[in-house]
Design a protein around this motif. Structure first.
Motif, PDB file in Angstrom:
ATOM      1  N   THR B  45       0.784  -1.060   0.154  1.00  0.00           N
ATOM      2  CA  THR B  45       0.080   0.030  -0.073  1.00  0.00           C
ATOM      3  C   THR B  45       0.840   1.079   0.073  1.00  0.00           C
ATOM      4  O   THR B  45       0.467   2.269  -0.622  1.00  0.00           O
ATOM      5  CB  THR B  45      -1.099  -0.059   1.177  1.00  0.00           C
ATOM      6  N   GLN B  85      -7.410   0.161  -0.676  1.00  0.00           N
ATOM      7  CA  GLN B  85      -7.461  -1.061   0.111  1.00  0.00           C
ATOM      8  C   GLN B  85      -8.818  -0.971   0.702  1.00  0.00           C
ATOM      9  O   GLN B  85      -9.527  -1.799   0.883  1.00  0.00           O
ATOM     10  CB  GLN B  85      -6.245  -1.304   0.720  1.00  0.00           C
ATOM     11  N   ASP B 159      -5.528  -1.901  -4.981  1.00  0.00           N
ATOM     12  CA  ASP B 159      -4.953  -2.363  -4.086  1.00  0.00           C
ATOM     13  C   ASP B 159      -5.995  -3.409  -3.067  1.00  0.00           C
ATOM     14  O   ASP B 159      -6.809  -2.971  -2.672  1.00  0.00           O
ATOM     15  CB  ASP B 159      -4.790  -1.157  -2.742  1.00  0.00           C
ATOM     16  N   GLU B 160      -5.665  -4.467  -3.424  1.00  0.00           N
ATOM     17  CA  GLU B 160      -6.272  -5.804  -2.805  1.00  0.00           C
ATOM     18  C   GLU B 160      -7.806  -5.631  -3.214  1.00  0.00           C
ATOM     19  O   GLU B 160      -8.634  -5.544  -2.426  1.00  0.00           O
ATOM     20  CB  GLU B 160      -6.206  -5.762  -1.203  1.00  0.00           C
TER      21      GLU B 160
END
Ligand SMILES: Nc1ncnc2c1ncn2[C@@H]1O[C@H](COP(=O)(O)OP(=O)(O)OP(=O)(O)O)[C@@H](O)[C@H]1O
Ligand SMILES: [Mg+2]
Lengths: 253, 307
Positions: B45, B85, B159-160
């Protein structure tokens, strides 16, 4: 210049204002009406004229300033605090926008709301009291400048605040006393000399005095001093915000 | 390879002095899908945030489409879309207004048709006028993706994207990613799921403790994974590998108790039968045989543990 971004932020903020228009307008109008009834009609009837103006009319500029300053501060502080709170500030930080554009959007919207409320209160005042405005353009200019400068202050508070309590704290602890002691309800010439001198350190005195001058042509301090004070205040806030964005204080790790 | 994102000697120390990125170098080719794998706290991140402008780098440079993300941030950021995220959305906003906001913020003129198209792409057409707080977590993640795509970015950071997302939505998302790739968008995603990297990435990077440990073409990695090892335990230790077996590239354990033979399962023949014959002819007695296969998971765990 990313004008689309400025417009987008501005419209987004104004939409929120629309959604809560009742709360936003009812409370200042109601409290101002109460002030007129209590101070203007009830107490005012026992007070002679202040500086040649009836007491009911004398408090109008101060009351407008009181509402405009608190509204501008709380609107702007909430406007920028909310994205910090929800996390959506990531979008502002990753967007191709400069600090001036972000400020223009948020502060512009907060100032517009405050101006709107100021005008509504002025209109309300006409229902209660007979007033003439000696210098309408100066009045409007001072009103707009006050809206902008206190929105800038609110923006700083919103960035500084780490939680909702802190967000409420500054307006409550700093702005309300400064505004009440700034001559909203009295002429500072009514104070003992020592307090008159101390009061001159309160920036709000200059704003209220200048604003009252635009109504009645009389003031506690000269209009030049008032203009200088508001310019210094606005520039100071802008400089501080510029520093915030340069260093990322409280927003960018 | 023309790099669309180029990261040079990027370091990031947080205020407490913690060094989250230690001189990261990374080139991302235009149009590729890069998957970044790494354990919690690896710096994934942080790397993305630093490229996108959410955190400031301590030192080093990042360019996107040739534009420095510090000096020429407007041009650089206009090319980037970011799906964070954490689900960060304004609860009282409607889906459509939220996506329109993102588009405007990135300087694009209002275009309701385009916004509707993006919402349709993410199967959000029937949720357009819903308030975000009334959506499920998976739908909120789609809204985040729609917001990131609102200004038609050339580079997309996810992000994820599959955290807290069910199998179906994950498959949908992979389809969206494939569609974006087809339209020429470069995609960088972080994930904890090795299958996800295997399913959609062109290249795989492994990051741990603020360093990129490995970055390799997925096909090459898969080829490595296609290799198996045969371990031959000997009845009596061999002092050296007999000359007759030299052609097999055997590896002798230090104690001489076993020999390891690496072969390609995808090759026309493994060579195991001839090896075993030659072994016997060389007079070596076998005690046991074992085969093992290395997977991306093994490579990953091995690299991360090594530190
Ligand atoms: N704002 C911050 N201040 C101090 N340290 C931070 C900050 N943000 C992240 N870190 C630290 O930096 C390191 C990397 O964090 P990062 O969020 O980049 O990891 P990650 O690879 O994304 O992990 P995850 O898979 O859990 O999302 C962690 O050790 C984390 O504690
Ligand atoms: Mg992370």
């Amino acid at each position: 210049m990313n004008l689309n971004a400025v417009k987008t932020i501005y419209v987004h903020e104004m939409r929120r204002f629309q959604r809560t228009i009742m709360q936003s307008l009812v409370s200042p109008v109601l409290s101002t009406s109460l002030y007129f009834v209590v101070f203007g009609a009830a107490i005012g009837s026992r007070i002679d004229q202040v500086e040649g103006v009836s007491y009911g009319a004398f408090i109008v500029p101060g009351l407008i300033m009181l509402s405009v300053m608190t509204q501008a501060t709380s609107n702007a502080s909430f406007g920028i605090y909310f994205p910090k709170f929800t996390g959506t500030i990531y979008e502002l930080l990753s967007a191709p926008v400069s600090f001036l554009e972000i400020v223009a959007g948020y502060v512009g919207a907060a100032a517009t709301k405050a101006l709107f409320i100021g005008i509504i209160i002025l209109v309300t005042a006409f229902f209660f009291i007979d007033i003439q405005i000696a210098h309408p353009f100066a009045m409007l200019a001072l009103l707009v400048l006050t809206c902008i400068s206190f929105s800038l202050l609110g923006f700083i508070i919103g960035i500084w605040a780490g939680n909702f309590e802190q967000l409420q704290l500054i307006p409550l602890l700093v702005i309300t006393p400064l505004v009440f002691l700034g001559g909203s309800f009295y002429s500072i010439t009514m104070l003992p000399p020592v307090w008159q001198a101390i009061t001159l350190f309160n920036p709000v005195v200059y704003l209220i005095s200048g604003f009252r001058w635009s109504f009645f042509g009389v003031a506690d301090v000269s209009i030049g001093m008032s203009m200088l004070a508001i310019t210094v205040f606005t520039t100071g806030c802008l400089a501080f915000i510029w520093w915030i964005f340069r260093t990322g204080w409280r927003i960018r790790q | 390879m023309t790099a669309i994102v180029s990261v040079k000697n990027l370091r990031k120390s947080y205020a407490g002095g913690f060094e989250a990125l230690k001189s990261v170098n990374l080139e991302i080719a235009e149009g590729e899908i890069l998957a970044l794998l790494g354990p919690n706290g690896a710096g994934k991140t942080t790397l993305i945030s630093t490229i996108c402008g959410i955190t400031s780098p301590t030192s080093g440079t990042v360019t996107v489409g040739g534009h420095d993300t510090q000096k020429d941030y407007r041009a650089a950021r206009a090319m980037i879309g970011l799906v964070p995220q954490e689900i960060s959305l304004e609860p009282f906003e409607t889906v459509r207004a939220s996506v329109q906001f993102s588009r405007g913020l990135f300087g694009k003129p209002r275009d309701d048709g385009k916004v509707d198209e993006i919402l349709a792409q993410l199967s959000l057409d029937d949720k357009k006028d819903r308030k975000i707080m009334t959506l499920s977590g998976g739908m909120k993640r789609r809204v985040l993706i729609a917001k990131a795509l609102a200004h038609e970015p050339r580079v997309l950071f996810l992000d994820e994207p599959s955290a807290g997302v069910d199998v179906e939505l994950r498959k949908d998302m992979w389809a969206v990613v494939a569609g974006l790739k087809a339209s020429g968008v470069t995609i960088i995603l972080t994930t904890h799921y090795i299958e996800e990297a295997e399913a959609i990435a062109d290249r795989v990077g492994i990051i741990a403790k603020g360093e990129i440990l490995l970055i390799q073409d997925k096909a090459e990695l898969m080829a490595q994974m296609g290799k198996k090892q045969l371990r031959i335990d000997l009845a009596a230790p061999a002092a050296e590998i007999p000359a007759a077996l030299a052609k097999y590239a055997l590896h002798r354990a230090p104690d001489g108790q076993s020999l390891t033979y690496t072969y390609d399962t995808k090759g026309p023949r493994t060579g195991i039968t001839t090896l075993l014959n030659d072994l016997q002819n060389a007079g070596l007695q076998m005690k046991d045989l074992q085969t093992q296969q290395s997977s991306l998971e093994d490579i990953f765990v091995g690299l991360v543990k090594e530190e």
